[in-house]
Structure formats: C-alpha cells, structure tokens
Design a protein around this motif. Structure first.
Motif, PDB file in Angstrom:
ATOM      1  N   ASN A 134      53.222  39.889  35.815  1.00 17.30           N
ATOM      2  CA  ASN A 134      54.283  40.836  36.156  1.00 17.30           C
ATOM      3  C   ASN A 134      54.754  40.658  37.587  1.00 17.30           C
ATOM      4  N   LEU A 135      53.804  40.529  38.511  1.00 15.52           N
ATOM      5  CA  LEU A 135      54.167  40.380  39.925  1.00 15.52           C
ATOM      6  C   LEU A 135      54.907  39.075  40.180  1.00 15.52           C
ATOM      7  N   LEU A 137      56.848  37.509  37.961  1.00 18.98           N
ATOM      8  CA  LEU A 137      58.199  37.712  37.441  1.00 18.98           C
ATOM      9  C   LEU A 137      59.031  38.586  38.375  1.00 18.98           C
ATOM     10  N   VAL A 138      58.408  39.631  38.911  1.00 16.81           N
ATOM     11  CA  VAL A 138      59.115  40.520  39.839  1.00 16.81           C
ATOM     12  C   VAL A 138      59.508  39.760  41.104  1.00 16.81           C
ATOM     13  N   GLU A 139      58.590  38.971  41.626  1.00 16.51           N
ATOM     14  CA  GLU A 139      58.892  38.188  42.832  1.00 16.51           C
ATOM     15  C   GLU A 139      60.043  37.223  42.583  1.00 16.51           C
ATOM     16  N   PHE A 140      60.003  36.540  41.437  1.00 14.44           N
ATOM     17  CA  PHE A 140      61.070  35.607  41.069  1.00 14.44           C
ATOM     18  C   PHE A 140      62.400  36.344  40.947  1.00 14.44           C
ATOM     19  N   GLY A 141      62.385  37.498  40.268  1.00 14.53           N
ATOM     20  CA  GLY A 141      63.610  38.252  40.065  1.00 14.53           C
ATOM     21  C   GLY A 141      64.196  38.793  41.358  1.00 14.53           C
ATOM     22  N   ILE A 142      63.341  39.337  42.217  1.00 11.25           N
ATOM     23  CA  ILE A 142      63.834  39.891  43.482  1.00 11.25           C
ATOM     24  C   ILE A 142      64.362  38.781  44.380  1.00 11.25           C
ATOM     25  N   TYR A 143      63.673  37.636  44.389  1.00 10.44           N
ATOM     26  CA  TYR A 143      64.145  36.504  45.205  1.00 10.44           C
ATOM     27  C   TYR A 143      65.578  36.135  44.833  1.00 10.44           C
ATOM     28  N   TRP A 144      65.813  35.923  43.526  1.00  8.24           N
ATOM     29  CA  TRP A 144      67.149  35.480  43.108  1.00  8.24           C
ATOM     30  C   TRP A 144      68.178  36.592  43.209  1.00  8.24           C
ATOM     31  N   MET A 145      67.783  37.820  42.961  1.00  6.90           N
ATOM     32  CA  MET A 145      68.716  38.924  43.128  1.00  6.90           C
ATOM     33  C   MET A 145      69.138  39.029  44.587  1.00  6.90           C
ATOM     34  N   HIS A 146      68.177  38.950  45.490  1.00  5.70           N
ATOM     35  CA  HIS A 146      68.452  39.025  46.921  1.00  5.70           C
ATOM     36  C   HIS A 146      69.320  37.851  47.372  1.00  5.70           C
ATOM     37  N   ARG A 147      68.976  36.663  46.875  1.00  5.53           N
ATOM     38  CA  ARG A 147      69.731  35.474  47.270  1.00  5.53           C
ATOM     39  C   ARG A 147      71.177  35.563  46.795  1.00  5.53           C
ATOM     40  N   GLU A 148      71.391  36.027  45.568  1.00  5.45           N
ATOM     41  CA  GLU A 148      72.756  36.141  45.056  1.00  5.45           C
ATOM     42  C   GLU A 148      73.536  37.226  45.777  1.00  5.45           C
ATOM     43  N   LEU A 149      72.866  38.245  46.274  1.00  3.89           N
ATOM     44  CA  LEU A 149      73.549  39.259  47.076  1.00  3.89           C
ATOM     45  C   LEU A 149      74.091  38.680  48.373  1.00  3.89           C
ATOM     46  N   HIS A 150      73.543  37.546  48.783  1.00  6.27           N
ATOM     47  CA  HIS A 150      74.075  36.825  49.937  1.00  6.27           C
ATOM     48  C   HIS A 150      75.110  35.789  49.515  1.00  6.27           C
ATOM     49  N   VAL A 194      62.945  45.190  34.366  1.00  9.42           N
ATOM     50  CA  VAL A 194      63.208  44.116  33.407  1.00  9.42           C
ATOM     51  C   VAL A 194      61.905  43.464  32.940  1.00  9.42           C
ATOM     52  N   ALA A 195      60.946  43.315  33.864  1.00 10.47           N
ATOM     53  CA  ALA A 195      59.668  42.682  33.506  1.00 10.47           C
ATOM     54  C   ALA A 195      58.921  43.452  32.422  1.00 10.47           C
ATOM     55  N   LEU A 196      59.186  44.756  32.305  1.00 11.30           N
ATOM     56  CA  LEU A 196      58.497  45.567  31.302  1.00 11.30           C
ATOM     57  C   LEU A 196      58.815  45.126  29.878  1.00 11.30           C
ATOM     58  N   PHE A 197      59.946  44.448  29.689  1.00 13.17           N
ATOM     59  CA  PHE A 197      60.338  44.011  28.355  1.00 13.17           C
ATOM     60  C   PHE A 197      59.691  42.678  27.969  1.00 13.17           C
ATOM     61  N   PHE A 198      59.051  42.025  28.931  1.00 17.83           N
ATOM     62  CA  PHE A 198      58.494  40.698  28.675  1.00 17.83           C
ATOM     63  C   PHE A 198      56.973  40.635  28.777  1.00 17.83           C
ATOM     64  N   VAL A 199      56.395  41.469  29.628  1.00 18.24           N
ATOM     65  CA  VAL A 199      54.950  41.418  29.861  1.00 18.24           C
ATOM     66  C   VAL A 199      54.368  42.819  29.698  1.00 18.24           C
TER      67      VAL A 199
END
Length: 275
Positions: A134-135, A137-150, A194-199
């Motif tokens: 879970n962690l 997946l969360v790290e991966f998701g936050i990284y790309w979300m943050h990067r796309e916000l830039h 989102v991770a709750l739906f996968f793990v």
C-alpha cells in the motif's frame, strides 16, 4: 460472518471514533441528529484542524524559540505574518480536505474497497505485507500526481502555485505543509484512497495514515536537513521549493531516484549526500 454483518463492523468503528472526538470536544449532543456521513465529516474536520494547529504550533515553538539559531539561522526563520498566512490558507481548505477521508470511509462501509476490519482477519504477516505494498502504491501515486501538478501548466497555475509562493527558507514553516488549494491537497492525498481498491488494507491503519499526513507534511516543510536515508526529509523538500523540478516524492526519495528527478541536499561539510 455475513457480508452485511462484516460491513457493520466498519460503521460501528467509525461511530465509535465519532463519539470519541465529537462527544469530548463539542458541547452537548447537537451533532447526534446529523446523518452518519456528516458526523464522520465533522469528526474529521475537528480532529484534522486540531492536529494541524497543535502539531504546527508545538513544532514551530520548539525549532524557532526553544532551539532558536540551533537548527536554523535567524535569517531562515519565517515571520509570524508568513506563518499566519499559511494557517489562513490551510484553514480555508480544511473543510474540503476532510471530505476525502469521509468519502473513503463511506466507500469502505459499503463494501466497495478491499479493506478489512481486524488484523486478525488476515494475520500479522499478511497485514505487514499489505501495508508495505500500500505504501509503495501511495508513494508512486503521490510522486506522479505531484509531478503532473508541476508539468501540466494549468494545474500548476490554478492549483499548485498557491503552495509554491512559499519558496525560500524564510517563508517555509511547518504550517506550509497543508497550505494548498483545496483541490490540490485532495489530489495529492487521493492515492491513499485509490490504493484501497487494489490492495487489502486495515481500516484503522488507513485512517491513521491519512491523518499522519498532517504531521508528515509539517515535518518536510521545516527546512531542517536530517539526512536520514532514504527518507524524503525537509532537506530534500526544501530543494523542491527552490528548484521546482526535483524531489517530488513524499515519504521517500526512491521514486525520484528511479525517475531521475532526485537532487541531494548539501551536507554541512559542503558535500552532497549520495545514494
């Protein structure tokens, strides 16, 4: 146990948390007539606000007054005006932030996710494995979300720029940790849901991680370079606020290392900390 009975465990636990927070912190029982969802939102709002303000004030008091000039040079200490502005921005966004955990609890209580109520349902080894996955997946998701916000210019201009007005040591403080446009803050926390739906994920652990975000984001905005590899500490995150193109990670530096956006802070001896 039947599905309906098992889902009732989530609702009962949420109700228990509602009574702990609202029953002890709000006068009377005015919140009792509210539907369960709105009680949950109110509990998250009260708890989130208190956690943000208390942890922020204690941390600022410690590093800016008790340890003045120990961790940070006096020129790097933000003004009271800057910190009050950050509190103002965070408080405007807090009601919206608290919608996310409230919605995630609603989905859990209705059986839409892979959450489990008790660690004994899966056992400690499985719980720990699921938590690590879970962690990640969360790290991966936050990284790309943050990067796309830039990288996506309208997202940066209309959402993320609100946070990046704090771009120097003398404007960054623990209170900047939640000083976002509401939609920006929700988007960056969305991977937790989102991770709750996968793990499979333990219900209480999920809630705890969401609320620990307030403490973690305060920590990475205090400008103190602790150099604890591979943690994405304030030394790394301060670089992000000054270059805008590095260190998008949240809990760790691994995603930045993997995707080529890592920039290491400089140690006291003038050298850069290496992987």
């Amino acid at each position: 146990m039947e599905s309906g009975q098992y889902l009732k465990l989530f609702e009962d636990e949420a109700t228990f948390y509602n009574h702990i927070i609202l029953g002890n912190l709000l006068p009377g029982r005015l919140w009792d007539p509210l539907p369960h969802f709105f009680q949950t939102w109110l509990r998250n709002y009260v708890a989130g606000t208190l956690l943000y303000l208390i942890s922020g004030f204690l941390w600022c008091f410690y590093i800016y007054y008790l340890k003045r000039n120990v961790y940070l040079h006096k020129d790097a200490i933000p003004s009271n005006k800057a910190m009050l502005l950050q509190i103002y921005v965070a408080m405007k966004a807090m009601p919206w932030y608290c919608a996310l955990p409230s919605i995630s609890e609603y989905m859990i209580e209705n059986g839409w996710t892979k959450c489990f109520s008790r660690i004994s349902d899966v056992g400690w080894p499985a719980y720990l494995i699921y938590l690590v996955i879970n962690l990640v997946l969360v790290e991966f998701g936050i990284y790309w979300m943050h990067r796309e916000l830039h990288d996506i210019k309208p997202l940066y201009k209309y959402l993320h720029a609100t946070h990046h007005i704090y771009n120097k040591q003398n404007t960054l403080s623990p209170f900047a940790g939640l000083a976002f446009h509401p939609l920006d803050g929700i988007m960056q926390a969305l991977p937790h849901v989102v991770a709750l739906f996968f793990v499979p994920m333990h219900f209480t652990t999920h809630l705890a991680l969401l609320f620990l975000e307030a403490i973690w984001t305060a920590n990475i905005h205090d400008c103190i370079n602790a150099n604890i590899w591979p943690v994405m500490g304030a030394g790394y995150h301060t670089i992000h606020h000054t270059t805008y193109r590095h260190n998008y990670g949240h809990f760790s530096i691994w995603m930045d290392w993997m995707f080529g956006t890592l920039q290491n802070p400089i140690d006291d001896d003038g050298s850069k900390k290496m992987m």
